[in-house]
Write an enzyme that holds these catalytic residues in place. Structure first.
Site, PDB file in Angstrom:
ATOM      1  N   ARG A 156       0.825  -1.226   0.000  1.00  8.01           N
ATOM      2  CA  ARG A 156       0.000   0.000   0.000  1.00  8.01           C
ATOM      3  C   ARG A 156       0.850   1.263   0.000  1.00  8.01           C
ATOM      4  NH1 ARG A 156      -2.771  -3.342   3.478  1.00  8.01           N
ATOM      5  NH2 ARG A 156      -4.592  -4.247   2.486  1.00  8.01           N
ATOM      6  N   LYS A 208       3.768  11.803 -10.751  1.00  2.81           N
ATOM      7  CA  LYS A 208       2.941  10.947 -11.618  1.00  2.81           C
ATOM      8  C   LYS A 208       3.703   9.660 -11.908  1.00  2.81           C
ATOM      9  CE  LYS A 208      -0.048  14.088 -14.207  1.00  2.81           C
ATOM     10  NZ  LYS A 208      -0.427  14.537 -15.568  1.00  2.81           N
ATOM     11  N   GLU A 232      11.387  19.511 -23.734  1.00  2.59           N
ATOM     12  CA  GLU A 232      10.565  19.754 -22.536  1.00  2.59           C
ATOM     13  C   GLU A 232      11.074  20.984 -21.766  1.00  2.59           C
ATOM     14  OE1 GLU A 232       7.819  17.991 -21.911  1.00  2.59           O
ATOM     15  OE2 GLU A 232       8.071  16.001 -22.812  1.00  2.59           O
ATOM     16  N   LYS A 260       8.411  23.494 -13.093  1.00  2.00           N
ATOM     17  CA  LYS A 260       7.478  22.383 -12.862  1.00  2.00           C
ATOM     18  C   LYS A 260       7.087  22.308 -11.387  1.00  2.00           C
ATOM     19  CE  LYS A 260       6.198  17.670 -13.672  1.00  2.00           C
ATOM     20  NZ  LYS A 260       6.367  16.436 -14.442  1.00  2.00           N
ATOM     21  N   GLU A 288      -3.684  17.752 -10.735  1.00  2.02           N
ATOM     22  CA  GLU A 288      -4.267  18.210 -11.990  1.00  2.02           C
ATOM     23  C   GLU A 288      -5.777  18.351 -11.889  1.00  2.02           C
ATOM     24  OE1 GLU A 288      -2.209  16.442 -15.299  1.00  2.02           O
ATOM     25  OE2 GLU A 288      -3.744  17.086 -16.700  1.00  2.02           O
ATOM     26  N   ARG A 298      -2.026  22.473 -13.622  1.00  2.00           N
ATOM     27  CA  ARG A 298      -1.046  21.475 -14.024  1.00  2.00           C
ATOM     28  C   ARG A 298      -1.210  21.085 -15.496  1.00  2.00           C
ATOM     29  NH1 ARG A 298       1.568  16.423 -10.553  1.00  2.00           N
ATOM     30  NH2 ARG A 298       2.880  15.728 -12.260  1.00  2.00           N
ATOM     31  N   ASN A 343       0.936  20.339 -20.354  1.00  2.00           N
ATOM     32  CA  ASN A 343       0.644  19.598 -21.588  1.00  2.00           C
ATOM     33  C   ASN A 343       0.807  20.450 -22.844  1.00  2.00           C
ATOM     34  OD1 ASN A 343       0.068  17.193 -20.321  1.00  2.00           O
ATOM     35  ND2 ASN A 343      -2.052  17.777 -19.939  1.00  2.00           N
ATOM     36  N   HIS A 352       1.448  18.877 -26.143  1.00  2.00           N
ATOM     37  CA  HIS A 352       1.259  17.432 -25.956  1.00  2.00           C
ATOM     38  C   HIS A 352       0.005  16.883 -26.626  1.00  2.00           C
ATOM     39  CE1 HIS A 352       4.649  17.729 -23.301  1.00  2.00           C
ATOM     40  NE2 HIS A 352       4.607  16.435 -23.034  1.00  2.00           N
ATOM     41  N   HIS A 361       0.915  13.984 -28.832  1.00  2.00           N
ATOM     42  CA  HIS A 361       0.428  12.599 -28.665  1.00  2.00           C
ATOM     43  C   HIS A 361      -0.203  12.089 -29.954  1.00  2.00           C
ATOM     44  CE1 HIS A 361       0.209  13.243 -24.042  1.00  2.00           C
ATOM     45  NE2 HIS A 361       1.372  12.729 -24.398  1.00  2.00           N
ATOM     46  N   HIS A 398       9.252  11.019 -28.073  1.00  2.00           N
ATOM     47  CA  HIS A 398       8.245  11.852 -27.413  1.00  2.00           C
ATOM     48  C   HIS A 398       8.629  13.342 -27.459  1.00  2.00           C
ATOM     49  CE1 HIS A 398       5.295  13.230 -24.520  1.00  2.00           C
ATOM     50  NE2 HIS A 398       6.275  13.758 -23.800  1.00  2.00           N
TER      51      HIS A 398
HETATM   52  N1  LIG Z   1       5.676  10.670 -14.793  1.00  2.00           N
HETATM   53  C1  LIG Z   1       5.726  11.758 -15.530  1.00  2.00           C
HETATM   54  O1  LIG Z   1       5.378  12.848 -15.080  1.00  2.00           O
HETATM   55  C2  LIG Z   1       6.236  11.634 -16.929  1.00  2.00           C
HETATM   56  C3  LIG Z   1       6.508  12.802 -17.652  1.00  2.00           C
HETATM   57  C4  LIG Z   1       7.033  12.666 -18.926  1.00  2.00           C
HETATM   58  C5  LIG Z   1       7.295  11.415 -19.449  1.00  2.00           C
HETATM   59  N2  LIG Z   1       7.019  10.305 -18.724  1.00  2.00           N
HETATM   60  C6  LIG Z   1       7.314   8.962 -19.247  1.00  2.00           C
HETATM   61  O2  LIG Z   1       8.725   8.867 -19.409  1.00  2.00           O
HETATM   62  C7  LIG Z   1       9.009   7.901 -20.422  1.00  2.00           C
HETATM   63  C8  LIG Z   1      10.067   8.452 -21.334  1.00  2.00           C
HETATM   64  O3  LIG Z   1      11.232   8.720 -20.595  1.00  2.00           O
HETATM   65  P1  LIG Z   1      12.667   8.713 -21.274  1.00  2.00           P
HETATM   66  O4  LIG Z   1      12.638   9.545 -22.485  1.00  2.00           O
HETATM   67  O5  LIG Z   1      13.651   8.989 -20.215  1.00  2.00           O
HETATM   68  O6  LIG Z   1      12.757   7.210 -21.807  1.00  2.00           O
HETATM   69  P2  LIG Z   1      13.597   5.944 -21.284  1.00  2.00           P
HETATM   70  O7  LIG Z   1      13.496   5.789 -19.831  1.00  2.00           O
HETATM   71  O8  LIG Z   1      13.173   4.816 -22.135  1.00  2.00           O
HETATM   72  O9  LIG Z   1      15.088   6.363 -21.643  1.00  2.00           O
HETATM   73  C9  LIG Z   1      15.441   6.511 -23.009  1.00  2.00           C
HETATM   74  C10 LIG Z   1      16.596   5.574 -23.370  1.00  2.00           C
HETATM   75  O10 LIG Z   1      17.791   6.113 -22.854  1.00  2.00           O
HETATM   76  C11 LIG Z   1      18.475   5.154 -22.051  1.00  2.00           C
HETATM   77  N3  LIG Z   1      19.148   5.920 -20.998  1.00  2.00           N
HETATM   78  C12 LIG Z   1      18.591   6.659 -20.020  1.00  2.00           C
HETATM   79  N4  LIG Z   1      19.534   7.317 -19.324  1.00  2.00           N
HETATM   80  C13 LIG Z   1      20.720   6.990 -19.879  1.00  2.00           C
HETATM   81  C14 LIG Z   1      22.064   7.367 -19.622  1.00  2.00           C
HETATM   82  N5  LIG Z   1      22.386   8.279 -18.684  1.00  2.00           N
HETATM   83  N6  LIG Z   1      23.038   6.816 -20.382  1.00  2.00           N
HETATM   84  C15 LIG Z   1      22.727   5.941 -21.374  1.00  2.00           C
HETATM   85  N7  LIG Z   1      21.481   5.568 -21.680  1.00  2.00           N
HETATM   86  C16 LIG Z   1      20.486   6.097 -20.940  1.00  2.00           C
HETATM   87  C17 LIG Z   1      17.414   4.201 -21.578  1.00  2.00           C
HETATM   88  O11 LIG Z   1      17.947   2.947 -21.286  1.00  2.00           O
HETATM   89  C18 LIG Z   1      16.467   4.173 -22.786  1.00  2.00           C
HETATM   90  O12 LIG Z   1      16.944   3.258 -23.723  1.00  2.00           O
HETATM   91  C19 LIG Z   1       7.699   7.599 -21.110  1.00  2.00           C
HETATM   92  O13 LIG Z   1       7.252   6.333 -20.696  1.00  2.00           O
HETATM   93  C20 LIG Z   1       6.761   8.670 -20.603  1.00  2.00           C
HETATM   94  O14 LIG Z   1       5.414   8.241 -20.543  1.00  2.00           O
HETATM   95  C21 LIG Z   1       6.505  10.397 -17.476  1.00  2.00           C
HETATM   96 ZN   LIG Z   2       6.248  15.294 -22.352  1.00  2.00          ZN
END
Ligand SMILES: NC(=O)c1ccc[n+]([C@@H]2O[C@H](COP(=O)([O-])OP(=O)(O)OC[C@H]3O[C@@H](n4cnc5c(N)ncnc54)[C@H](O)[C@@H]3O)[C@@H](O)[C@H]2O)c1
Ligand SMILES: [Zn+2]
Length: 364
Positions: A119, A141, A183, A225, A235, A240, A244, A247, A251, A265
């Site tokens: 939990r 999130k 971003e 942020k 949100e 918040r 977006n 976005h 999306h 993305h």
């Molecule tokens: N929770 C939130 O508020 C929020 C906000 C925006 C995005 N997201 C989510 O985040 C995800 C995208 O995140 P991302 O772009 O970091 O993708 P990711 O975590 O897949 O990382 C991108 C790639 O880079 C590699 N990588 C990461 N750091 C590295 C480093 N220092 N050295 C070498 N390789 C590295 C990873 O292994 C992966 O292959 C999506 O799933 C999205 O939905 C969440």
């Molecule tokens: Zn984003």
């Protein structure tokens, strides 16, 4: 070291930002270790590139790694089940802290696992991608993807601490750095015109790896942020939703290109911001010079700025159809983040998708 506090009463936490911070991880994480151990969730790529550095930084504390395959596919029911079961096997208690060490995928997955484990146990974020350092590690999130769509199952679960070390980006693919940069520019476009002026001068240095420029850009973005999250943690007030910007268009672009890796993305968000500004111009809300600056800036840092570059000119109907399926659309209307100028974004909850489709067909 820069310290930014996210003030959420009992759920308040600090974001610590410093180049080389990982080398002193023990100083900041020592209080979270139990029996000399700390559980760390990571992905194969990050653990391979940076696991040893974390181990060194932790000194006498031994990391117990749970490592998932790199990539979005790990943010799944199956990925969640594996992480949760391994956390249980490792004997995690509610008072323990799980460390998410990776990009947004690891942060969202480990974050959601820690939100539901017994939990809810505690979470520390050590984001390793630029996107995670400026966006996903802050704000609480967490989610996984399910067959009905991305991020549809999740929870709000704030971390106890976020450690941001820009030097970790040295091993990140430059294309991923650029995508994360979108971003940062987004925060500037939402509410910080001065930051945008500065990015117009220093954006390339942020992407190319100048330590000083990266620190400043990351700190400005997460501070932006943090303030929005403080005002509207879940949100509900609409504040918040400003995050977006770019976005809703983005999306739809991601959905149309099939989440295939052909469009990251952040790349979709860059073009999405350009479209949001041009749509605002088409409605007579925003000076066209401001939209031109947005397009020129993203082009200058080699992010996509035209639908034609993706083969999506005249794809208005198809893109609008994705927006119609988006969870936020109601009776042909959807919420859009529009702008009265750079740094002046606002929410319009009732935009007709027909108007959007016609605009996209005119946009090149
Ligand atoms: N929770 C939130 O508020 C929020 C906000 C925006 C995005 N997201 C989510 O985040 C995800 C995208 O995140 P991302 O772009 O970091 O993708 P990711 O975590 O897949 O990382 C991108 C790639 O880079 C590699 N990588 C990461 N750091 C590295 C480093 N220092 N050295 C070498 N390789 C590295 C990873 O292994 C992966 O292959 C999506 O799933 C999205 O939905 C969440
Ligand atoms: Zn984003």
């Amino acid at each position: 070291m820069e310290k930014i506090t996210v003030a959420l009463e009992k759920r308040s936490y600090d974001l610590l930002i410093e180049d080389g911070l990982l080398n002193r991880a023990a100083e900041h994480l020592g209080r979270f270790a139990r029996g000399g151990h700390l559980i760390v969730v990571s992905d194969e790529t990050v653990w391979g590139a940076l696991g040893e550095r974390l181990r060194q930084g932790l000194g006498d504390i031994e990391p117990l790694p749970i490592v998932v395959p790199a990539g979005e596919a790990s943010k799944s029911w199956q990925g969640l089940q594996q992480v949760v079961e391994q956390l249980l096997e490792a004997g995690v208690e509610r008072t323990d802290h799980v460390v998410a060490f990776g990009g947004g995928v690891v942060g969202d997955l480990a974050g959601f696992a820690s939100a539901i484990l017994k939990r809810g146990c505690n979470l520390v974020q050590i984001p390793t991608s630029l996107l995670a350092q400026v966006d996903s590690s802050v704000g609480g999130k967490t989610a996984i993807d399910v067959s009905a769509g991305k991020n549809l199952v999740g929870a709000f679960h704030q971390p106890a601490l976020v450690l941001i070390d820009p030097s970790l980006l040295d091993t990140l693919d430059p294309r991923e750095v650029r995508a994360g940069y979108a971003e940062i520019a987004k925060y500037a476009l939402i509410g910080d015109a001065e930051l945008f002026d500065w990015l117009e001068q220093e954006g390339a240095a942020v992407i190319d790896g100048s330590t000083g420029a990266r620190l400043r850009a990351i700190a400005a973005a997460v501070a932006g942020k943090a303030r929005i999250v403080e005002e509207d943690e879940r949100e509900t007030s609409g504040r918040r939703a400003l995050l977006n910007l770019g976005h809703t268009f983005g999306h739809a672009l991601e959905a149309e290109t099939g989440y295939s890796g052909s469009l990251l993305h952040g790349e979709a968000v860059a073009l999405g911001c350009v479209l949001a500004f041009e749509f605002s111009v088409s409605r007579g809300l925003c000076p066209s010079e401001d939209a031109a600056r947005v397009r020129d800036h993203f082009a200058y840092v080699s992010l996509p700025t035209t639908l034609a570059s993706l083969g999506l000119d005249k794809a208005g109907e198809r893109l609008a159809a994705h927006m119609r399926h988006d969870k936020k659309a109601e009776a042909g209307k959807t919420a859009f983040i529009l702008a009265r100028g750079i740094g002046k974004a606002f929410v319009d909850k009732r935009v007709e998708l027909e108007e959007v489709a016609a605009f996209l067909d005119r946009a090149a």
